[in-house]
Enzyme design. Structure first.
Site, PDB file in Angstrom:
ATOM      1  N   HIS A  56       0.815  -1.215   0.000  1.00  0.00           N
ATOM      2  CA  HIS A  56       0.000   0.000   0.000  1.00  0.00           C
ATOM      3  C   HIS A  56       0.852   1.271   0.000  1.00  0.00           C
ATOM      4  O   HIS A  56       0.475   2.281  -0.583  1.00  0.00           O
ATOM      5  CB  HIS A  56      -0.957  -0.001   1.206  1.00  0.00           C
ATOM      6  CG  HIS A  56      -1.957  -1.114   1.133  1.00  0.00           C
ATOM      7  ND1 HIS A  56      -2.447  -1.759   2.247  1.00  0.00           N
ATOM      8  CD2 HIS A  56      -2.549  -1.723   0.079  1.00  0.00           C
ATOM      9  CE1 HIS A  56      -3.288  -2.706   1.872  1.00  0.00           C
ATOM     10  NE2 HIS A  56      -3.366  -2.697   0.563  1.00  0.00           N
ATOM     11  N   ARG A  94      -0.290 -28.056   2.644  1.00  0.00           N
ATOM     12  CA  ARG A  94       0.501 -27.151   3.484  1.00  0.00           C
ATOM     13  C   ARG A  94       0.009 -25.728   3.258  1.00  0.00           C
ATOM     14  O   ARG A  94       0.026 -25.234   2.126  1.00  0.00           O
ATOM     15  CB  ARG A  94       1.986 -27.278   3.099  1.00  0.00           C
ATOM     16  CG  ARG A  94       2.857 -26.315   3.842  1.00  0.00           C
ATOM     17  CD  ARG A  94       4.343 -26.390   3.500  1.00  0.00           C
ATOM     18  NE  ARG A  94       4.989 -25.311   4.198  1.00  0.00           N
ATOM     19  CZ  ARG A  94       5.918 -24.497   3.688  1.00  0.00           C
ATOM     20  NH1 ARG A  94       6.386 -24.688   2.481  1.00  0.00           N
ATOM     21  NH2 ARG A  94       6.395 -23.507   4.405  1.00  0.00           N
ATOM     22  N   HIS A 139       4.816 -17.359   7.450  1.00  0.00           N
ATOM     23  CA  HIS A 139       5.212 -17.297   6.043  1.00  0.00           C
ATOM     24  C   HIS A 139       5.244 -15.819   5.636  1.00  0.00           C
ATOM     25  O   HIS A 139       4.483 -15.367   4.787  1.00  0.00           O
ATOM     26  CB  HIS A 139       4.257 -18.130   5.180  1.00  0.00           C
ATOM     27  CG  HIS A 139       4.835 -18.566   3.864  1.00  0.00           C
ATOM     28  ND1 HIS A 139       4.914 -19.880   3.469  1.00  0.00           N
ATOM     29  CD2 HIS A 139       5.363 -17.861   2.834  1.00  0.00           C
ATOM     30  CE1 HIS A 139       5.453 -19.964   2.264  1.00  0.00           C
ATOM     31  NE2 HIS A 139       5.727 -18.745   1.849  1.00  0.00           N
TER      32      HIS A 139
HETATM   33  C1  NOJ Z   1       9.388 -19.801  -1.711  1.00  0.00           C
HETATM   34  C2  NOJ Z   1       8.320 -19.183  -0.883  1.00  0.00           C
HETATM   35  O1  NOJ Z   1       8.142 -19.919   0.295  1.00  0.00           O
HETATM   36  C3  NOJ Z   1       6.999 -19.000  -1.603  1.00  0.00           C
HETATM   37  O2  NOJ Z   1       6.243 -18.105  -0.864  1.00  0.00           O
HETATM   38  C4  NOJ Z   1       7.258 -18.519  -3.009  1.00  0.00           C
HETATM   39  O3  NOJ Z   1       6.076 -18.196  -3.672  1.00  0.00           O
HETATM   40  C5  NOJ Z   1       8.018 -19.587  -3.745  1.00  0.00           C
HETATM   41  N1  NOJ Z   1       9.285 -19.796  -3.093  1.00  0.00           N
HETATM   42  C6  NOJ Z   1       8.309 -19.248  -5.204  1.00  0.00           C
HETATM   43  O4  NOJ Z   1       9.110 -18.132  -5.263  1.00  0.00           O
END
Ligand code: NOJ
Length: 499
Positions: A56, A94, A139
């Site tokens: 943003h 996952r 993540h």
């Molecule tokens: C690693 C990452 O964990 C994921 O979020 C990403 O989209 C993929 N690699 C591809 O780049």
């Protein structure tokens, strides 16, 4: 069990087609992550994450100036995703929990009812379909409030993360038995603190290395919380997911720099956890201490571990989580040679030039060069360095520009990489227990936005309904999962799909 059917002509004279089985119990899955698919960025009481703030406030940070405010809209369409997972017959799915969706203020004093409801629905929905949830706690979507307090450079984050993990275990561990604490700590620290990913801070010399230490301690604290408070009851398994590329020396003279580059890029995140001695990789620790001294620092920029910290981190795993995509050829940079920030993390710190071989095909992501043998080499190296550990491949996949459903390049990638997994298992006796395709569906690929797509299923981001459609690779992967075997075409690549 479904029979393998060959699609296309495989009648090349000197070609042999072998069908090879994965070992009994081998698990197949696919992965996504919260920020990349959910959308609902401010739904209900969800807090702001560092990626919300980034897209943003700095739209130029993203190649197509897009964001993941809606993304795949999995916040609303999660049942549709689960249908795809079931359609493929996957053993596990996952996905990740968004920290600011579950804890809107980042801290564990306030749990979002809506966040709890959403993740309960996904977990219960998977189990009802006979699919095991594999849950990642982090993540990359840190609550912005914690970033404002220093994020991963503040040592207090170790306990904040442990608090968050305890909440997640308390709510979900009765139904989730495989957990990933942190996805790709290398991307979190070296990406996030070299200005390549959110929070977009440029401080490789200090920030990235403080982050490295804290992310490892945070992982270990979460692991210990589970061991002490939940393990006896639920018997689940935990690890971290490290991103590791295969590095090979350009010439025999480049072996030493290659070893150091491996230690800097991923040994930094694995040696403290998986080695018998624990702590930083010794050669790297020495190198960083010498370098820091030469640069005039009073102490090493790679922050020391105390003995207690070494013990806390050492052995904090039940399996080895590996994200793997690509390979590099390493050579010592020539004096004065300029190495770009994007040349890889080892470039600036070590003066290592990371190259690729001309015959390695490039995916839509410029960094993704295809070298399937690299995966087998890496699996062997992990076994050689850390012993006969169980390895779960937590990500592997291929990007294209997403315009076609007939994605033969992706099929070839999966076929060739899975073949190397099989060789590592059968020829090298590496204990690979499962494989995760990245990704279940097209999603927000961080700074690439929607310009490169990793999905087995495509998503039409121009439609408010975000319709999903199976690519040929989804059918291919389904056939592998159902047969528990790979049909391997030997000799020349015929560009024919096997299904
Ligand atoms: C690693 C990452 O964990 C994921 O979020 C990403 O989209 C993929 N690699 C591809 O780049």
């Amino acid at each position: 069990m479904c029979l393998l059917v060959v699609v296309g002509v495989l009648a090349v004279a000197n070609e042999r087609v072998d069908s090879q089985s994965f070992p009994p119990g081998f698990q197949f899955g696919a992965a996504t992550s919260a920020y990349q698919i959910e959308g609902g960025w401010n739904a209900s009481d969800k807090g702001e994450s560092i990626w919300d703030r980034m897209v943003h406030s700095r739209p130029d940070f993203i190649d197509d100036r897009s964001n993941a405010d809606v993304a795949c809209d999995s916040y609303n369409l999660w049942e549709e995703d689960l249908r795809l997972v079931q359609e493929m017959g996957l053993d596990f799915y996952r996905f990740s929990i968004s920290w600011p969706r579950l804890l809107p203020h980042g801290f564990s004093n306030k749990i979002s009812e809506d966040g709890r409801r959403y993740y309960n629905a996904v977990i219960d929905g998977l189990r009802a379909r006979g699919v095991a949830p594999v849950v990642t706690l982090y993540h990359w979507d840190l609550p912005q409030r914690l970033q404002d307090l220093g994020g991963w450079t503040n040592p207090l984050i170790v306990e904040w993360f442990a608090d968050y993990a305890r909440v997640a275990f308390t709510l979900f561990a009765d139904r989730v038995s495989t957990w990933i604490t942190i996805n790709e700590p290398g991307s979190v620290c070296d990406g996030g603190y070299r200005g390549l990913l959110a929070p977009g801070v440029r401080d490789r010399e200090i920030g990235a290395l403080l982050c490295t230490k804290h992310v490892l301690l945070a992982h270990a604290r979460a692991y210990r919380v589970y061991q002490e408070e939940f393990k006896a009851k639920y018997l689940g398994e935990l690890s971290i997911a490290n991103q590791e590329s295969w590095y090979e020396p350009k010439t025999d003279q480049d072996m030493e720099i290659t070893l150091l580059a491996r230690e800097y890029s991923f040994g930094r995140y694995s040696h403290p956890i998986y080695s018998a001695a624990g702590g930083w990789p010794p050669a790297l620790e020495r190198y960083m201490a010498d370098n820091s001294k030469k640069e005039g620092y009073p102490r090493s920029r790679l922050p020391a571990f105390t003995q207690d910290e070494i013990q806390l981190v050492k052995g904090s795993f039940d399996f080895y989580g590996l994200n793997h995509y690509t390979s590099r050829v390493v050579r010592a940079a020539a004096p004065g040679e300029s190495l770009s920030r994007r040349a890889g993390v080892a470039a600036e710190e070590l003066g290592a030039a990371l190259e690729t071989r001309p015959h390695w095909k490039t995916a839509a992501s410029s960094w993704l060069k295809v070298n399937p043998e690299g995966l087998r080499n890496l699996l062997k190296l992990i076994k050689q360095q850390y012993g006969d550990v169980k390895i779960l491949i937590t990500e592997n996949g291929y990007s294209d520009t997403g315009h076609q459903l007939d994605d033969h390049d992706r099929i070839n990638y999966y076929k060739d990489y899975l073949e190397q997994v099989l060789l590592a298992v059968t020829e090298d006796a590496v204990r690979v227990v499962g494989y995760t395709a990245w990704s279940l569906l097209d999603n927000f690929e961080w700074t690439s936005g929607y310009t490169s797509r990793f999905g087995l299923y495509s998503v039409d981001f121009t439609s408010p309904m975000r319709p999903r459609a199976a690519r040929a690779s989804a059918r291919y992967y389904t056939s592998v999962v159902r047969a528990r075997a790979l049909r391997v075409t030997r000799v020349a690549d015929t560009h024919n799909a096997t299904a």
